[in-house]
Write a protein that holds these residues in place. Sequence first.
Motif, PDB file in Angstrom:
ATOM      1  N   ILE A  31      17.082  63.096 -37.625  1.00  0.00           N
ATOM      2  CA  ILE A  31      18.479  63.510 -37.678  1.00  0.00           C
ATOM      3  C   ILE A  31      18.512  65.031 -37.774  1.00  0.00           C
ATOM      4  CG2 ILE A  31      20.603  63.470 -39.039  1.00  0.00           C
ATOM      5  CD1 ILE A  31      19.795  60.607 -39.901  1.00  0.00           C
ATOM      6  N   VAL A  32      19.297  65.626 -36.904  1.00  0.00           N
ATOM      7  CA  VAL A  32      19.500  67.068 -36.909  1.00  0.00           C
ATOM      8  C   VAL A  32      21.002  67.326 -36.961  1.00  0.00           C
ATOM      9  CG1 VAL A  32      17.363  67.543 -35.646  1.00  0.00           C
ATOM     10  CG2 VAL A  32      19.496  67.219 -34.384  1.00  0.00           C
ATOM     11  N   SER A  33      21.377  68.579 -37.119  1.00  0.00           N
ATOM     12  CA  SER A  33      22.800  68.905 -37.100  1.00  0.00           C
ATOM     13  C   SER A  33      23.061  70.047 -36.128  1.00  0.00           C
ATOM     14  CB  SER A  33      23.309  69.251 -38.502  1.00  0.00           C
ATOM     15  OG  SER A  33      22.628  70.362 -39.035  1.00  0.00           O
ATOM     16  N   LEU A  34      24.300  70.064 -35.637  1.00  0.00           N
ATOM     17  CA  LEU A  34      24.759  71.075 -34.691  1.00  0.00           C
ATOM     18  C   LEU A  34      26.028  71.689 -35.247  1.00  0.00           C
ATOM     19  CD1 LEU A  34      24.608  68.722 -31.582  1.00  0.00           C
ATOM     20  CD2 LEU A  34      22.828  70.312 -32.282  1.00  0.00           C
ATOM     21  N   ALA A  35      26.273  72.940 -34.912  1.00  0.00           N
ATOM     22  CA  ALA A  35      27.476  73.617 -35.397  1.00  0.00           C
ATOM     23  C   ALA A  35      28.304  74.136 -34.226  1.00  0.00           C
ATOM     24  CB  ALA A  35      27.092  74.772 -36.312  1.00  0.00           C
ATOM     25  N   SER A  36      29.614  74.176 -34.431  1.00  0.00           N
ATOM     26  CA  SER A  36      30.525  74.695 -33.418  1.00  0.00           C
ATOM     27  C   SER A  36      31.719  75.342 -34.111  1.00  0.00           C
ATOM     28  CB  SER A  36      31.028  73.576 -32.507  1.00  0.00           C
ATOM     29  OG  SER A  36      31.981  74.078 -31.586  1.00  0.00           O
ATOM     30  N   ASN A  37      32.217  76.418 -33.521  1.00  0.00           N
ATOM     31  CA  ASN A  37      33.450  77.005 -34.071  1.00  0.00           C
ATOM     32  C   ASN A  37      34.650  76.720 -33.172  1.00  0.00           C
ATOM     33  OD1 ASN A  37      32.996  78.725 -31.959  1.00  0.00           O
ATOM     34  ND2 ASN A  37      32.720  80.558 -33.189  1.00  0.00           N
ATOM     35  N   ASP A  38      34.407  75.993 -32.047  1.00  0.00           N
ATOM     36  CA  ASP A  38      35.512  75.696 -31.139  1.00  0.00           C
ATOM     37  C   ASP A  38      35.489  74.274 -30.567  1.00  0.00           C
ATOM     38  OD1 ASP A  38      33.456  75.749 -29.302  1.00  0.00           O
ATOM     39  OD2 ASP A  38      34.215  77.468 -28.173  1.00  0.00           O
ATOM     40  N   ALA A  39      34.537  73.449 -30.984  1.00  0.00           N
ATOM     41  CA  ALA A  39      34.367  72.065 -30.516  1.00  0.00           C
ATOM     42  C   ALA A  39      34.010  71.964 -29.034  1.00  0.00           C
ATOM     43  CB  ALA A  39      35.606  71.218 -30.806  1.00  0.00           C
ATOM     44  N   ARG A  40      33.682  73.089 -28.413  1.00  0.00           N
ATOM     45  CA  ARG A  40      33.277  73.085 -26.999  1.00  0.00           C
ATOM     46  C   ARG A  40      31.823  73.501 -26.850  1.00  0.00           C
ATOM     47  NH1 ARG A  40      37.939  75.126 -23.146  1.00  0.00           N
ATOM     48  NH2 ARG A  40      37.277  73.304 -22.031  1.00  0.00           N
ATOM     49  N   ARG A  41      31.428  74.494 -27.623  1.00  0.00           N
ATOM     50  CA  ARG A  41      30.050  74.983 -27.566  1.00  0.00           C
ATOM     51  C   ARG A  41      29.375  74.626 -28.876  1.00  0.00           C
ATOM     52  NH1 ARG A  41      33.153  79.550 -25.663  1.00  0.00           N
ATOM     53  NH2 ARG A  41      33.184  80.087 -27.850  1.00  0.00           N
ATOM     54  N   TRP A  42      28.196  73.991 -28.769  1.00  0.00           N
ATOM     55  CA  TRP A  42      27.462  73.525 -29.937  1.00  0.00           C
ATOM     56  C   TRP A  42      26.087  74.175 -29.973  1.00  0.00           C
ATOM     57  CZ3 TRP A  42      29.675  70.304 -33.507  1.00  0.00           C
ATOM     58  CH2 TRP A  42      30.886  69.734 -33.143  1.00  0.00           C
ATOM     59  N   ALA A  43      25.659  74.574 -31.153  1.00  0.00           N
ATOM     60  CA  ALA A  43      24.332  75.166 -31.329  1.00  0.00           C
ATOM     61  C   ALA A  43      23.596  74.400 -32.424  1.00  0.00           C
ATOM     62  CB  ALA A  43      24.458  76.634 -31.724  1.00  0.00           C
ATOM     63  N   PRO A  44      22.300  74.143 -32.228  1.00  0.00           N
ATOM     64  CA  PRO A  44      21.551  73.425 -33.261  1.00  0.00           C
ATOM     65  C   PRO A  44      21.399  74.259 -34.521  1.00  0.00           C
ATOM     66  CG  PRO A  44      20.168  73.897 -31.332  1.00  0.00           C
ATOM     67  CD  PRO A  44      21.520  74.441 -31.050  1.00  0.00           C
ATOM     68  N   ASP A  45      21.565  73.633 -35.679  1.00  0.00           N
ATOM     69  CA  ASP A  45      21.249  74.285 -36.948  1.00  0.00           C
ATOM     70  C   ASP A  45      19.728  74.327 -37.060  1.00  0.00           C
ATOM     71  OD1 ASP A  45      23.882  74.660 -37.937  1.00  0.00           O
ATOM     72  OD2 ASP A  45      23.957  72.578 -38.599  1.00  0.00           O
ATOM     73  N   PRO A  46      19.183  75.309 -37.763  1.00  0.00           N
ATOM     74  CA  PRO A  46      17.725  75.339 -37.927  1.00  0.00           C
ATOM     75  C   PRO A  46      17.224  74.154 -38.747  1.00  0.00           C
ATOM     76  CG  PRO A  46      18.775  77.173 -39.106  1.00  0.00           C
ATOM     77  CD  PRO A  46      19.850  76.421 -38.399  1.00  0.00           C
ATOM     78  N   GLY A  47      16.052  73.662 -38.403  1.00  0.00           N
ATOM     79  CA  GLY A  47      15.413  72.614 -39.191  1.00  0.00           C
ATOM     80  C   GLY A  47      15.874  71.219 -38.837  1.00  0.00           C
ATOM     81  N   VAL A  48      15.299  70.277 -39.555  1.00  0.00           N
ATOM     82  CA  VAL A  48      15.574  68.858 -39.390  1.00  0.00           C
ATOM     83  C   VAL A  48      16.203  68.344 -40.677  1.00  0.00           C
ATOM     84  CG1 VAL A  48      14.475  66.591 -39.102  1.00  0.00           C
ATOM     85  CG2 VAL A  48      13.657  68.545 -37.782  1.00  0.00           C
ATOM     86  N   ARG A  49      17.252  67.527 -40.576  1.00  0.00           N
ATOM     87  CA  ARG A  49      17.876  66.967 -41.781  1.00  0.00           C
ATOM     88  C   ARG A  49      16.993  65.863 -42.354  1.00  0.00           C
ATOM     89  NH1 ARG A  49      18.818  70.836 -41.950  1.00  0.00           N
ATOM     90  NH2 ARG A  49      19.972  71.854 -40.360  1.00  0.00           N
ATOM     91  N   LEU A  50      16.540  64.906 -41.524  1.00  0.00           N
ATOM     92  CA  LEU A  50      15.670  63.806 -41.967  1.00  0.00           C
ATOM     93  C   LEU A  50      14.755  63.381 -40.826  1.00  0.00           C
ATOM     94  CD1 LEU A  50      18.135  61.414 -43.845  1.00  0.00           C
ATOM     95  CD2 LEU A  50      16.265  62.689 -44.867  1.00  0.00           C
ATOM     96  N   ASP A  51      13.473  63.169 -41.137  1.00  0.00           N
ATOM     97  CA  ASP A  51      12.529  62.593 -40.187  1.00  0.00           C
ATOM     98  C   ASP A  51      12.563  61.073 -40.292  1.00  0.00           C
ATOM     99  OD1 ASP A  51      11.255  64.754 -38.812  1.00  0.00           O
ATOM    100  OD2 ASP A  51      10.263  65.269 -40.694  1.00  0.00           O
ATOM    101  N   ASP A  52      12.149  60.394 -39.228  1.00  0.00           N
ATOM    102  CA  ASP A  52      12.111  58.921 -39.186  1.00  0.00           C
ATOM    103  C   ASP A  52      13.438  58.314 -39.622  1.00  0.00           C
ATOM    104  OD1 ASP A  52       9.475  58.774 -38.248  1.00  0.00           O
ATOM    105  OD2 ASP A  52       8.682  58.967 -40.275  1.00  0.00           O
ATOM    106  N   ALA A  53      14.532  58.845 -39.098  1.00  0.00           N
ATOM    107  CA  ALA A  53      15.876  58.381 -39.452  1.00  0.00           C
ATOM    108  C   ALA A  53      16.766  58.459 -38.215  1.00  0.00           C
ATOM    109  CB  ALA A  53      16.453  59.227 -40.579  1.00  0.00           C
ATOM    110  N   TRP A  54      17.774  57.557 -38.146  1.00  0.00           N
ATOM    111  CA  TRP A  54      18.657  57.475 -37.002  1.00  0.00           C
ATOM    112  C   TRP A  54      20.077  57.134 -37.448  1.00  0.00           C
ATOM    113  CZ3 TRP A  54      14.151  54.909 -37.832  1.00  0.00           C
ATOM    114  CH2 TRP A  54      13.059  55.289 -37.063  1.00  0.00           C
TER     115      TRP A  54
END
Length: 78
Positions: A31-54
């Motif tokens: 599981i990773v996370s992405l950030a957006s300030n306009d809901a059109r362009r998304w950028a990955p946040d650094p790092g991984v939130r959880l491994d072996d998870a869905w």
Amino acid sequence: GRIPTGDVSFVGSVLPIKEGLRAYVTSGDRIVSLASNDARRWAPDPGVRLDDAWDPAVVRLRDGTFLMLYTARMIQEA
């Protein structure tokens, strides 16, 4: 908006944050996370939130912390 990021296979939750929006998504076997300030362009946040998870489901609690429910790999005992 569409979240255009390579191997994202499942968008679990999109939450409002101070800077805009954060999406918690399944990418491969993590599981990773992405950030957006306009809901059109998304950028990955650094790092991984959880491994072996869905399939994350995330909520923000009253105290400002986050609670995530997710699917984990089943461990088989020998």
